[in-house]
Design an enzyme around this catalytic site. Structure first.
Site, PDB file in Angstrom:
ATOM      1  N   ASP A 134       0.900  -1.186  -0.066  1.00  0.00           N
ATOM      2  CA  ASP A 134       0.165  -0.043  -0.163  1.00  0.00           C
ATOM      3  C   ASP A 134       1.029   1.151   0.162  1.00  0.00           C
ATOM      4  O   ASP A 134       1.808   1.464   1.014  1.00  0.00           O
ATOM      5  CB  ASP A 134      -0.822  -0.149   1.220  1.00  0.00           C
ATOM      6  CG  ASP A 134      -2.328   0.509   1.144  1.00  0.00           C
ATOM      7  OD1 ASP A 134      -2.447   1.680   0.675  1.00  0.00           O
ATOM      8  OD2 ASP A 134      -3.278  -0.477   1.348  1.00  0.00           O
ATOM      9  N   ASP A 162      -2.952   4.665  -2.381  1.00  0.00           N
ATOM     10  CA  ASP A 162      -3.857   5.233  -1.570  1.00  0.00           C
ATOM     11  C   ASP A 162      -4.213   6.672  -2.152  1.00  0.00           C
ATOM     12  O   ASP A 162      -3.502   7.448  -2.571  1.00  0.00           O
ATOM     13  CB  ASP A 162      -3.175   5.626  -0.234  1.00  0.00           C
ATOM     14  CG  ASP A 162      -4.147   5.874   1.030  1.00  0.00           C
ATOM     15  OD1 ASP A 162      -5.250   5.075   1.088  1.00  0.00           O
ATOM     16  OD2 ASP A 162      -4.012   6.729   1.613  1.00  0.00           O
ATOM     17  N   GLU A 203      -6.576   4.154  -5.675  1.00  0.00           N
ATOM     18  CA  GLU A 203      -7.816   4.487  -5.023  1.00  0.00           C
ATOM     19  C   GLU A 203      -8.509   5.769  -5.416  1.00  0.00           C
ATOM     20  O   GLU A 203      -8.285   6.753  -5.096  1.00  0.00           O
ATOM     21  CB  GLU A 203      -7.774   4.521  -3.601  1.00  0.00           C
ATOM     22  CG  GLU A 203      -8.966   4.599  -2.512  1.00  0.00           C
ATOM     23  CD  GLU A 203      -8.730   5.008  -1.078  1.00  0.00           C
ATOM     24  OE1 GLU A 203      -9.415   4.701  -0.309  1.00  0.00           O
ATOM     25  OE2 GLU A 203      -7.767   5.824  -0.993  1.00  0.00           O
ATOM     26  N   HIS A 229     -11.094  -2.462   3.643  1.00  0.00           N
ATOM     27  CA  HIS A 229     -10.769  -2.238   5.147  1.00  0.00           C
ATOM     28  C   HIS A 229     -11.673  -0.886   5.425  1.00  0.00           C
ATOM     29  O   HIS A 229     -11.569  -0.603   6.551  1.00  0.00           O
ATOM     30  CB  HIS A 229      -9.268  -2.278   5.345  1.00  0.00           C
ATOM     31  CG  HIS A 229      -8.926  -1.098   4.623  1.00  0.00           C
ATOM     32  ND1 HIS A 229      -8.753  -0.888   3.278  1.00  0.00           N
ATOM     33  CD2 HIS A 229      -8.259   0.153   5.019  1.00  0.00           C
ATOM     34  CE1 HIS A 229      -8.324   0.294   2.801  1.00  0.00           C
ATOM     35  NE2 HIS A 229      -7.895   0.874   4.014  1.00  0.00           N
ATOM     36  N   ASP A 230     -12.240  -0.085   4.608  1.00  0.00           N
ATOM     37  CA  ASP A 230     -12.693   1.125   4.859  1.00  0.00           C
ATOM     38  C   ASP A 230     -14.495   0.978   4.830  1.00  0.00           C
ATOM     39  O   ASP A 230     -15.123   2.052   4.884  1.00  0.00           O
ATOM     40  CB  ASP A 230     -12.531   2.099   3.837  1.00  0.00           C
ATOM     41  CG  ASP A 230     -10.968   2.676   3.753  1.00  0.00           C
ATOM     42  OD1 ASP A 230     -10.553   2.362   5.078  1.00  0.00           O
ATOM     43  OD2 ASP A 230     -10.585   2.876   3.256  1.00  0.00           O
TER      44      ASP A 230
END
Ligand code: GLC
Ligand code: CA
Length: 605
Positions: A111, A218, A276, A353-354
């Site tokens: 990430d 990210d 993302e 994960h969000d």
């Protein structure tokens, strides 16, 4: 390295990059597997589970941030990109992870969090040390504004992601710095070429040189902000801080920056990239990022589907907004077909994960039976999606949201805590109640509870006596990987099965077109996938699959399968169903029971 696309009979269709039909799997390392009993997942733990991932059919492991960090936002606040946060392990453990994965023909992506650093990063410490420090301009500093009474105000009225303003006052140098997220996460200044070069060298080439295969990038569309720093219009009169994505999202130089990152780092290393891309809900905005010709990113995550149920805008994110199945279907169809006729590429995912767990948001967890059925139907939905598929840890065993009985003290995420606190501070009891309700469905915490490996204490995530960093789910004795592994009817076995089918018939499922047949039906969801080949169907027409899924508890007919597939009834075949084998041929197809899904084809399985 290309992946050869051919149909069942070996007819050549084309060559595509390897990552298009690869199965990606996101590991949230703090919650995956703890090897040393400190209650925190780690790299040796992850390494011990690679065989499990291989068995599932995973090709690429995406590891959420493991770098040195004060963990204000679970490692999305990096203080040293070249060190590993000690509880996760060491750089040598990353080497070992790479070796173990590569040995099995699997790849690893890390990430990349470079919109911001932690306040603890050396760059920021230097930047904040004085106005003439050479790194001052590596972050975004602005003077205060003062009102008529001499009171100090931030440079703009923007609201940050985690509630509160996007600016924090620095006493020492008497200026504000910008942070789209927490005050501990100052934004890097991508306008500064030296800063960009340092990012490429320090955070990217360092890991690529060690053998990492690419990055999940990210907040990839926030690097370029508008530089005039003006107030956003007041759309939330109850707050001094206003949503302002138009000020800092998809800014004027964003494509220049991403293209440069590609040219200088990603392309020379042949690294795979997935960005993302939140707050970008129109295809004409997305395509420039992922068009092959543009040479920016291989893939992005577009958020329309995963954000379903989130309240509108920023402040209301956790005020749950129910949605009908037709909305899920339309948005899915939109983000399946947007690449048709272009050289862009899509991704498919329904967890990360969000967000809350898919089975709790899109399925039905009211009984164990409905839980199991709906989790398999979600698997079928995902397995038949065009684009590169991403699974999130635990999705494959149907992990559910945290129990509704758990109180706020079990929610550890900064975003949950801040939104809850904001509601409490408003003094509005109804808002507090609604926020808690929304958090129970949507909070990021749900995806972060420890992975349920077995029915041993701590769900096999950690040693029996350990205190895990987040509470282990109450349902781990019923929902765990060990129990499902040898059960041919389990969700896990079903995932393995459909992941194989997805690969075997990738022309149809990964590369096919997507056509929604029943946009207004609020119970059943039907679409046709059609492969790019010119033949392969039993009657010589292109290969097709009809996906029909009951997203309700009602018993529902499947409609006219042959007509939907454009073939004779005798040429229809059942490829797979969530309820196991159903009659493979015949004139009438049995009705779907609650949450049952099937795939019919016009070709022989
Ligand atoms: C991304 C991450 C999220 C994090 C944020 C700030 O949205 O997925 O977890 O909080 O960026 O880095
Ligand atoms: Ca540990």
């Amino acid at each position: 390295m290309g992946s050869l696309i051919s149909d069942d009979e070996g007819r050549y269709i084309g060559t595509e990059p390897w990552w298009k039909d690869a199965l990606f799997y996101q590991v949230y390392p703090a919650s995956f597997k703890d090897s040393n009993g400190d209650g925190w997942g780690d790299l040796p733990g992850l390494i011990s589970k690679i065989d499990y991932l291989e068995e599932l059919g995973v090709d690429v492991v995406w590891v959420s941030p493991i770098f040195e960090s004060p963990q204000k936002d679970m490692g999305y606040d990096v203080s040293d990109y070249q060190k590993i946060y000690a509880p996760y392990g060491t750089v040598q453990d990353v080497d070992a992870l790479l070796e173990e994965c590569h040995k099995r023909g699997m790849k690893v992506i890390l990430d990349l969090v470079v919109n911001h650093t932690s306040v603890e990063h050396e760059w920021f410490k230097e930047s904040r040390s004085s106005k003439d420090n050479p790194k001052r301009d590596w972050y975004i500093w602005r003077p205060a504004r003062y009102d008529d009474n001499g009171a100090r105000h931030p440079p703009t009225n923007w609201r940050g992601y985690f509630a509160g303003p996007t600016w924090t006052w620095d006493e020492q140098t008497q200026e504000y710095y910008l942070h789209l997220y927490a005050p501990d996460q100052p934004d890097l200044n991508w306008e500064n070429a030296k800063c960009r070069e340092a990012i490429y060298e320090n955070t990217m080439r360092f890991w690529l040189d060690r053998g990492v295969d690419g990055f999940r990038i990210d907040t990839v569309n926030k690097y370029s902000k508008r530089t005039d720093f003006v107030d956003a219009p007041v759309t939330d009169p109850t707050s001094p801080h206003q949503p302002a994505p138009e000020m800092w999202c998809n800014g004027p130089r964003i494509h220049e920056f991403i293209h440069e990152m590609n040219r200088k780092v990603l392309a020379p290393y042949n690294a795979v990239s997935v960005g993302e891309l939140s707050l970008t809900p129109e295809p004409n905005q997305v395509i420039p990022y992922v068009s092959a010709q543009a040479q920016e990113l291989d893939m992005v995550f577009e958020f329309s589907v995963i954000r379903l149920g989130n309240g509108n805008g920023f402040g209301a994110k956790y005020i749950y907004d129910p949605f009908p199945l037709s909305t899920l279907k339309r948005l899915t169809a939109k983000w399946q077909s947007f690449i048709e006729g272009t050289d862009a590429w899509a991704t498919a995912f329904c967890e990360n994960h969000d967000n809350g767990r898919a089975v709790s948001r899109f399925g039905d967890t009211s009984t164990p039976d409905l839980w199991s059925r709906s989790a398999k139907t979600i698997a079928l939905w995902q397995a038949t999606m065009t684009g590169t598929l991403f699974l999130y840890q635990g999705q494959e065993i149907g992990m559910t949201n945290m129990p509704p009985s758990w109180g706020m003290e079990e929610y550890k995420d900064i975003e949950s805590a801040n939104f809850y606190a904001e509601a409490v501070e408003s003094g509005d009891g109804e808002r507090v109640r609604k926020t808690m309700h929304g958090l129970r469905i949507l909070a990021r915490d749900h995806a972060r509870v420890p992975f349920q490996w077995s029915d041993e204490p701590n769900a096999g995530f950690s040693d029996a006596g350990a205190t895990s960093w987040m509470r282990v789910h109450d349902d781990y004795a019923a929902i765990n990987a060990a129990r499902q592994r040898h059960d041919p009817d389990s969700i896990l076995s079903f995932y393995k099965r459909v992941m194989k089918l997805r690969k075997r018939y990738k022309d149809v499922f990964v590369f096919g077109s997507h056509k929604l047949l029943d946009p207004d039906d609020e119970e059943v969801w039907t679409y046709v996938k059609e492969g790019p080949g010119s033949g392969g169907g039993r009657d010589g027409t292109p290969r097709k699959a009809l996906v029909v899924m009951n997203f309700s508890r009602s018993e529902r007919g499947v409609g006219d399968v042959a007509t939907a597939l454009g073939c004779n009834e005798g040429d229809v075949r059942l490829l797979v169903g969530t309820n196991g084998p159903a009659p493979s041929q015949g004139r009438t197809w049995p009705a779907l029971v609650a949450w049952e899904g099937r795939v019919y084809t016009n070709f022989d399985p």
